[in-house]
Design a protein around this motif. Structure first.
Motif, PDB file in Angstrom:
ATOM      1  N   SER A  52       0.830  -1.203   0.000  1.00 48.55           N
ATOM      2  CA  SER A  52       0.000   0.000   0.000  1.00 48.55           C
ATOM      3  C   SER A  52       0.868   1.258   0.000  1.00 48.55           C
ATOM      4  O   SER A  52       0.604   2.209  -0.747  1.00 48.55           O
ATOM      5  CB  SER A  52      -0.913  -0.016   1.220  1.00 48.55           C
ATOM      6  OG  SER A  52      -1.582   1.203   1.355  1.00 48.55           O
ATOM      7  N   ILE A  53       1.900   1.255   0.805  1.00 47.52           N
ATOM      8  CA  ILE A  53       2.795   2.416   0.873  1.00 47.52           C
ATOM      9  C   ILE A  53       3.546   2.588  -0.440  1.00 47.52           C
ATOM     10  O   ILE A  53       3.737   3.717  -0.914  1.00 47.52           O
ATOM     11  CB  ILE A  53       3.763   2.270   2.071  1.00 47.52           C
ATOM     12  CG1 ILE A  53       2.983   2.431   3.375  1.00 47.52           C
ATOM     13  CG2 ILE A  53       4.891   3.283   1.992  1.00 47.52           C
ATOM     14  CD1 ILE A  53       3.775   2.117   4.613  1.00 47.52           C
ATOM     15  N   GLN A  54       3.956   1.483  -1.064  1.00 49.44           N
ATOM     16  CA  GLN A  54       4.648   1.583  -2.345  1.00 49.44           C
ATOM     17  C   GLN A  54       3.734   2.155  -3.419  1.00 49.44           C
ATOM     18  O   GLN A  54       4.181   2.945  -4.266  1.00 49.44           O
ATOM     19  CB  GLN A  54       5.180   0.210  -2.771  1.00 49.44           C
ATOM     20  CG  GLN A  54       6.380  -0.229  -1.971  1.00 49.44           C
ATOM     21  CD  GLN A  54       6.834  -1.635  -2.308  1.00 49.44           C
ATOM     22  OE1 GLN A  54       6.086  -2.423  -2.892  1.00 49.44           O
ATOM     23  NE2 GLN A  54       8.058  -1.965  -1.924  1.00 49.44           N
ATOM     24  N   GLU A  55       2.451   1.797  -3.395  1.00 43.69           N
ATOM     25  CA  GLU A  55       1.500   2.376  -4.347  1.00 43.69           C
ATOM     26  C   GLU A  55       1.348   3.875  -4.116  1.00 43.69           C
ATOM     27  O   GLU A  55       1.296   4.662  -5.076  1.00 43.69           O
ATOM     28  CB  GLU A  55       0.144   1.689  -4.224  1.00 43.69           C
ATOM     29  CG  GLU A  55       0.115   0.287  -4.773  1.00 43.69           C
ATOM     30  CD  GLU A  55      -1.231  -0.394  -4.572  1.00 43.69           C
ATOM     31  OE1 GLU A  55      -2.203   0.291  -4.188  1.00 43.69           O
ATOM     32  OE2 GLU A  55      -1.300  -1.617  -4.788  1.00 43.69           O
ATOM     33  N   LYS A  56       1.280   4.283  -2.860  1.00 43.25           N
ATOM     34  CA  LYS A  56       1.188   5.709  -2.550  1.00 43.25           C
ATOM     35  C   LYS A  56       2.432   6.447  -3.020  1.00 43.25           C
ATOM     36  O   LYS A  56       2.343   7.568  -3.530  1.00 43.25           O
ATOM     37  CB  LYS A  56       0.997   5.922  -1.048  1.00 43.25           C
ATOM     38  CG  LYS A  56      -0.371   5.580  -0.548  1.00 43.25           C
ATOM     39  CD  LYS A  56      -0.484   5.846   0.943  1.00 43.25           C
ATOM     40  CE  LYS A  56      -1.837   5.441   1.475  1.00 43.25           C
ATOM     41  NZ  LYS A  56      -1.936   5.675   2.933  1.00 43.25           N
ATOM     42  N   LYS A  58       4.329   5.665  -5.561  1.00 39.85           N
ATOM     43  CA  LYS A  58       4.240   5.815  -7.017  1.00 39.85           C
ATOM     44  C   LYS A  58       3.281   6.936  -7.392  1.00 39.85           C
ATOM     45  O   LYS A  58       3.560   7.727  -8.303  1.00 39.85           O
ATOM     46  CB  LYS A  58       3.796   4.500  -7.661  1.00 39.85           C
ATOM     47  CG  LYS A  58       4.879   3.455  -7.667  1.00 39.85           C
ATOM     48  CD  LYS A  58       4.396   2.178  -8.316  1.00 39.85           C
ATOM     49  CE  LYS A  58       5.482   1.111  -8.249  1.00 39.85           C
ATOM     50  NZ  LYS A  58       5.036  -0.160  -8.846  1.00 39.85           N
ATOM     51  N   ASP A  59       2.142   7.017  -6.687  1.00 34.59           N
ATOM     52  CA  ASP A  59       1.184   8.086  -6.963  1.00 34.59           C
ATOM     53  C   ASP A  59       1.809   9.459  -6.700  1.00 34.59           C
ATOM     54  O   ASP A  59       1.652  10.389  -7.504  1.00 34.59           O
ATOM     55  CB  ASP A  59      -0.078   7.922  -6.117  1.00 34.59           C
ATOM     56  CG  ASP A  59      -0.904   6.718  -6.531  1.00 34.59           C
ATOM     57  OD1 ASP A  59      -0.721   6.227  -7.666  1.00 34.59           O
ATOM     58  OD2 ASP A  59      -1.742   6.269  -5.712  1.00 34.59           O
ATOM     59  N   TYR A  60       2.518   9.584  -5.590  1.00 36.45           N
ATOM     60  CA  TYR A  60       3.165  10.860  -5.260  1.00 36.45           C
ATOM     61  C   TYR A  60       4.276  11.196  -6.245  1.00 36.45           C
ATOM     62  O   TYR A  60       4.463  12.364  -6.606  1.00 36.45           O
ATOM     63  CB  TYR A  60       3.711  10.850  -3.840  1.00 36.45           C
ATOM     64  CG  TYR A  60       2.643  10.958  -2.770  1.00 36.45           C
ATOM     65  CD1 TYR A  60       1.642  11.919  -2.847  1.00 36.45           C
ATOM     66  CD2 TYR A  60       2.638  10.098  -1.686  1.00 36.45           C
ATOM     67  CE1 TYR A  60       0.666  12.016  -1.873  1.00 36.45           C
ATOM     68  CE2 TYR A  60       1.661  10.183  -0.717  1.00 36.45           C
ATOM     69  CZ  TYR A  60       0.679  11.146  -0.808  1.00 36.45           C
ATOM     70  OH  TYR A  60      -0.283  11.235   0.158  1.00 36.45           O
ATOM     71  N   GLU A  63       2.536  12.461  -9.358  1.00 36.27           N
ATOM     72  CA  GLU A  63       2.040  13.817  -9.114  1.00 36.27           C
ATOM     73  C   GLU A  63       3.199  14.812  -9.097  1.00 36.27           C
ATOM     74  O   GLU A  63       3.094  15.914  -9.649  1.00 36.27           O
ATOM     75  CB  GLU A  63       1.286  13.866  -7.787  1.00 36.27           C
ATOM     76  CG  GLU A  63       0.686  15.217  -7.473  1.00 36.27           C
ATOM     77  CD  GLU A  63      -0.039  15.229  -6.144  1.00 36.27           C
ATOM     78  OE1 GLU A  63      -0.353  16.339  -5.679  1.00 36.27           O
ATOM     79  OE2 GLU A  63      -0.277  14.155  -5.559  1.00 36.27           O
TER      80      GLU A  63
END
Length: 104
Positions: A52-56, A58-60, A63
């Motif tokens: 979950s943290i790795q997905e966040k 990537k999103d950051y 962005e």
């Protein structure tokens, strides 16, 4: 010559045949199994949290890359318009906005 008699071992007096030893051994096996299962469950939860943290991350990063492209570009009007529309809910004077309230 007379033979010396060897002392006989008492049957059932061995340390490993002792009932308290067996109880302690079984309790130890149960405790080790419980600790092992608990540790595996915690490990699985931490792996899910890591994903979950790795997905966040990537999103950051995506962005951040988009913001960096906007800052490096000469034309800031597109970025300003995007921020005004999405973050502040601004609209053009002649623009009409419709909101779907039937989903509540």
């Amino acid at each position: 010559m007379p033979r010396k008699k060897k002392p006989k071992k008492a049957k059932g007096k061995s340390f490993f045949n002792n009932i308290p030893f067996k109880i302690v051994a079984v309790a130890l096996v149960i405790c080790c199994t419980a600790i092992s299962v608990s540790t595996e469950y915690d490990r699985m939860q931490k792996e899910e949290e890591l994903l979950s943290i790795q997905e966040k991350i990537k999103d950051y990063e995506n962005e951040n890359a988009e913001l960096q492209r906007n800052l490096e570009g000469d034309d800031m009007t597109a970025y300003i318009e995007k921020v005004a529309r999405e973050d502040f809910n601004y609209a053009y004077p002649d623009e009409q906005r419709f909101y779907d309230t039937s989903r509540n």
